[in-house]
Design a protein around this motif. Structure first.
Motif, short mmCIF file in Angstrom:
data_model
loop_
_atom_site.label_atom_id
_atom_site.label_comp_id
_atom_site.label_asym_id
_atom_site.label_seq_id
_atom_site.Cartn_x
_atom_site.Cartn_y
_atom_site.Cartn_z
N GLY A 13 59.27 -26.98 -37.82
CA GLY A 13 59.12 -28.24 -38.52
C GLY A 13 57.90 -28.26 -39.41
O GLY A 13 57.49 -27.24 -39.97
N PHE A 14 57.28 -29.44 -39.53
CA PHE A 14 56.20 -29.65 -40.49
C PHE A 14 54.92 -30.05 -39.78
O PHE A 14 54.89 -30.98 -38.99
CB PHE A 14 56.59 -30.76 -41.47
N GLU A 15 53.85 -29.31 -40.09
CA GLU A 15 52.50 -29.73 -39.74
C GLU A 15 51.83 -30.13 -41.06
O GLU A 15 51.74 -29.31 -41.98
CB GLU A 15 51.71 -28.62 -39.05
N LEU A 16 51.35 -31.37 -41.14
CA LEU A 16 50.93 -31.94 -42.41
C LEU A 16 49.62 -32.69 -42.27
O LEU A 16 49.17 -32.97 -41.16
CB LEU A 16 52.01 -32.89 -42.94
N ALA A 17 49.02 -33.04 -43.42
CA ALA A 17 47.86 -33.94 -43.52
C ALA A 17 46.72 -33.54 -42.59
O ALA A 17 46.28 -34.34 -41.76
CB ALA A 17 48.30 -35.38 -43.23
N PRO A 18 46.17 -32.32 -42.71
CA PRO A 18 45.07 -31.95 -41.82
C PRO A 18 43.79 -32.70 -42.16
O PRO A 18 43.54 -33.08 -43.31
CB PRO A 18 44.91 -30.45 -42.10
N THR A 19 42.97 -32.94 -41.14
CA THR A 19 41.62 -33.47 -41.31
C THR A 19 40.72 -32.75 -40.31
O THR A 19 41.09 -32.58 -39.15
CB THR A 19 41.59 -34.99 -41.11
N LEU A 20 39.56 -32.31 -40.77
CA LEU A 20 38.67 -31.50 -39.94
C LEU A 20 37.55 -32.35 -39.35
O LEU A 20 37.04 -33.28 -40.01
CB LEU A 20 38.05 -30.37 -40.77
N SER A 58 35.09 -27.54 -36.14
CA SER A 58 35.58 -26.85 -34.95
C SER A 58 36.97 -27.32 -34.52
O SER A 58 37.65 -26.61 -33.78
CB SER A 58 34.60 -27.07 -33.78
N GLN A 59 37.39 -28.52 -34.98
CA GLN A 59 38.69 -29.05 -34.58
C GLN A 59 39.45 -29.56 -35.81
O GLN A 59 38.83 -29.96 -36.82
CB GLN A 59 38.53 -30.20 -33.58
N VAL A 60 40.74 -29.57 -35.71
CA VAL A 60 41.59 -30.09 -36.77
C VAL A 60 42.60 -31.05 -36.16
O VAL A 60 43.17 -30.79 -35.11
CB VAL A 60 42.30 -28.95 -37.54
N ALA A 61 42.77 -32.19 -36.81
CA ALA A 61 43.83 -33.14 -36.45
C ALA A 61 44.86 -33.11 -37.57
O ALA A 61 44.52 -32.94 -38.74
CB ALA A 61 43.27 -34.55 -36.28
N TYR A 62 46.11 -33.28 -37.22
CA TYR A 62 47.17 -33.21 -38.22
C TYR A 62 48.41 -33.94 -37.70
O TYR A 62 48.47 -34.35 -36.54
CB TYR A 62 47.50 -31.75 -38.56
N LEU A 63 49.37 -34.09 -38.58
CA LEU A 63 50.64 -34.72 -38.22
C LEU A 63 51.66 -33.65 -37.91
O LEU A 63 51.70 -32.60 -38.56
CB LEU A 63 51.15 -35.59 -39.37
#
Length: 744
Positions: free
Chosen positions: A194-201, A206-211
């Motif tokens: 599927g899709f991993e989108l819109a990353p923010t660090l 050290s960490q990444v959040a994403y959809l």
């Protein structure tokens, strides 16, 4: 002199400095594939050209060599990769000022440019041989014994090309290799389907959040968090049934992640959740019919939001104070025609940069407390995300070029734009306190599908794929006769225009001599005999062209619009009239031209238009606006008194190309709904409440256009054959070079 002496030619062919640069890179890699990206990086190192410039240089070289379909070939196009020199290269040294003799029948290239080294070994000639005849192609570089004034005339372009490059004393072939920057290393840190989108660090990188979603449209998405090493993610948010969590943004202190919880058309809330997990808190409300973008203020006490798209409230960027819940407009002269999105504060808090008039926009900035807006780029491009570098001296942004997206770096001091050399990359996110960058990498394969309409309330008939390939086929434009179709594709290795008579599948062929731009479908004439195309011809002329696809005849049209502003054109029932969508200042406008006069006579215009199509059946022009969701209409003369709204919600402003008008006046809108990835909906009086029809439940479609034929009840759509995206990660620290280091 930059001349090529080809066998059998009566006179040498002179080529441009950039074509010479492309030839030098190919000559240093004989028999090896040199990618378009490597050529762009080597020959256009500090600019942001489209792939057109490489195509033009290769075309000029082939003409100079005298290539033909029957004769020897010197340069081979490698599908979806680049180019390869088919002949051997021999580098010959000679005494300064004494040109080497050239063998009979050998193509010869002469270069008149300022020497880049004092080493006489740098003056070289190269010979290549065609595979059949093994002829020698000689590249000669002479140290001409003439004054600097003459040298300046002959080599100013070459000097600009080489300027700024500090190179060690190396041999001729090693010098050419030095032009090709080493690929910047990156790694993919997600690999789920599927899709991993819109990353923010996180601020420290050290960490990444994403959809994470099974669809690009983010239906039912949640926010995931993981380390920036390949690792198992943890789910951070759990949206209720029917809600989507989108737009994650890490707070400046690294403790929270703000996001939007949207139930499209029903509810929208601004929320924040602890990065370590827990129950989200509500920060405020937002327009459920809009999809705003935002960023934290540097102190973490507020959020800056994009322009509203619903038409309500003051135009321009707005600030939300989290302590009081109050909104405040920023004063910087934004008008109702300006759509400012993706705002971000600079690391020092002095500036807010944003994208104006997406989807074909530019980067702008304003002082963070308000003031005059300053334009940073002049691309009028489809930008795909951006972010500041930690020092605030540059911006990294994604941009669509043909059927691909790439990352670029904009230096704010001199406005130079540098290609970062990462294919199919978009949505860059940079850590606030570290030189770390995350991005979305998406490498889809799109095919053309013919889908039969089952009628109102019925399921569509099974889709049929047209002209299978491993390329990216898009922009399907069916002729009014229902037989002919034109589309764009990179199936030949270059982004090109293709045509076919669908009743004769073997008729499929590439249209030579035109490279279309990738924003809009080619427009058919009412008699199905001609096409209007915006693109670049074989001579490198960008503009509006008229094509007879059956004969391949192509001619430029004298539309009085600056070529950098020309976006789209279409025929009207009156053969003397043409509609053109063009840039105007910071926005766009729709213009009606009379083509009988030279130059064409301007008859009428409407400002703020993103796209338009004629509806001959009802004698109207339908159009979308840059700053609003919805659809409007006017009469065929664009009279101001005739303008009225047809639909207030559809098309969405970001999907301004996913609608069409059939020959019997039906307005069709392509959208994605829960349980159906490709759904077709009627727009218009008396039909707006008709239920949408599901065309394809499991494949995503492109959002840059489709076409439909009412008589045959058939829709032609570009849909994903292979799709998905992952999060990439790389360091922006200086890359060591032989000359002692360099940045990017």
């Amino acid at each position: 002199m930059r001349e090529i002496h080809a066998p059998g030619a009566r006179r040498p062919a002179r080529i441009t400095p950039k074509s010479m640069g492309v030839l030098r890179v190919l000559a240093d890699n004989p028999g090896r594939v040199v990618t378009r990206e490597a050529l762009l990086a080597a020959v256009w190192p500090d600019t942001m050209p489209t792939n057109d410039v490489v195509t033009q240089a290769i075309t000029q070289l082939r003409k100079a060599f005298g290539e033909s379909t029957e004769g020897p070939r010197y340069i081979e196009t490698i599908a979806k990769s680049g180019y390869r020199l088919l002949v051997d290269v021999e580098w010959l040294s000679h005494e300064e000022g004494e040109p080497r003799p050239v063998g009979a029948g050998s193509p010869e290239v002469e270069i008149d440019e300022a020497p880049v080294k004092e080493n006489a070994a740098d003056n070289v000639a190269a010979s290549t041989a065609a595979p059949a005849a093994r002829q020698a192609l000689l590249f000669r570089r002479w140290a001409w014994g003439i004054g600097l004034g003459v040298l300046a005339i002959g080599c100013v372009a070459a000097a600009l090309w080489w300027s700024g490059l500090k190179r060690p004393q190396v041999g001729a072939q090693d010098e050419m290799t030095a032009l090709l920057p080493a690929p910047r290393p990156y790694r993919l840190i997600t690999s789920a389907p599927g899709f991993e989108l819109a990353p923010t660090l996180s601020p420290d990188g050290s960490q990444v959040a994403y959809l994470s979603s099974m669809t690009e449209e983010l239906a039912g998405t949640a926010i995931l968090v993981q380390t920036t090493e390949p690792a198992q993610p943890r789910t951070l948010t759990f949206p209720p049934e029917g809600a989507w969590d989108t737009n994650p943004e890490w707070s400046p202190n690294g403790r929270e992640i703000a996001f939007l919880r949207r139930s499209p058309g029903e509810d929208c809330r601004i929320m924040a959740v602890q990065a370590s997990g827990g129950e989200p808190r509500v920060l405020g409300g937002c327009d459920p019919h809009n999809r705003p973008s935002f960023d934290w203020t540097p102190d973490g006490n507020g959020l800056v939001f994009s322009s509203p798209l619903s038409g309500d409230g003051e135009p321009g960027l707005r600030l939300l104070d989290l302590a009081t819940g109050r909104w405040r407009s920023i004063e910087y002269g934004a008008s109702a025609e300006d759509v400012d999105t993706a705002p971000r504060f600079s690391p020092d808090g002095k500036w807010i940069a944003f994208v104006r008039n997406t989807p074909l926009g530019d980067l702008w900035r304003i002082p963070s407390k308000g003031g005059k807006a300053e334009r940073l780029t002049h691309q009028r491009a489809e930008l795909r995300g951006w972010d500041w570098t930690p020092d605030g001296e540059a911006i990294v942004f994604g941009r669509r070029v043909d059927s691909h997206t790439r990352l670029y770096r904009l230096d704010l001091s001199d406005r130079a734009v540098i290609d970062l050399g990462i294919e199919d990359a978009q949505a860059p996110a940079i850590a606030a306190q570290a030189n770390q960058l995350a991005f979305v990498q998406r490498k889809p394969q799109f095919g053309l599908y013919r889908i039969g309409d089952g009628g109102e309330g019925e399921r569509a008939r099974p889709s049929q794929r047209l002209f299978p390939s491993t390329g990216r086929d898009s922009l399907p434009s069916v002729a009014p006769d229902g037989r002919q179709i034109a589309f764009t594709s990179d199936r030949s290795g270059e982004f090109s225009l293709w045509w076919a008579d669908m009743e004769r599948p073997a008729s499929l062929r590439l249209i030579e001599g035109i490279r279309p731009e990738s924003r809009h479908l080619p427009a058919w004439s009412p008699d199905s005999g001609r096409l209007l195309i915006v693109g670049t011809d074989a001579r490198g002329h960008y503009g509006l062209h008229e094509l007879e696809p059956t004969s391949g005849q192509l001619r430029p049209l004298p539309v009085p619009v600056p070529r950098e502003d020309l976006l789209f054109a279409t025929y009207l029932p009156n053969p003397d009239h043409v509609l053109v969508v063009a840039g105007k200042g910071d926005g766009q406008q729709l213009v009606l031209f009379d083509r009988r006069a030279i130059p064409w006579r301007r008859l009428a215009s409407i400002d703020g238009v993103s796209f338009a199509l004629p509806d001959p059946t009802q004698g109207r022009v339908l159009f979308t606006r840059l700053a609003r969701d919805g659809l409007w209409q006017s009469d065929l003369g664009l009279a101001a008194a005739s303008i009225r709204q047809v639909d207030s919600r559809r098309p969405a402003s970001q999907r301004y190309r996913t609608w069409t008008v059939t020959e019997d006046g039906q307005i069709e809108y392509l959208e994605q709904l829960p349980g159906c990835y490709v759904s077709l909906r009627h727009i218009g009086i008396g039909r707006a409440h008709a239920p949408p029809r599901c065309l394809e439940p499991t494949h995503l479609s492109t959002i840059n256009g489709f076409s439909a034929h009412a008589r045959d009840r058939v829709t032609y759509v570009s849909m994903a054959v292979v799709d998905g995206s992952d999060i990439g990660f790389l360091s922006l620290d200086p890359v060591p070079t032989e000359s002692g280091g360099g940045f990017w």
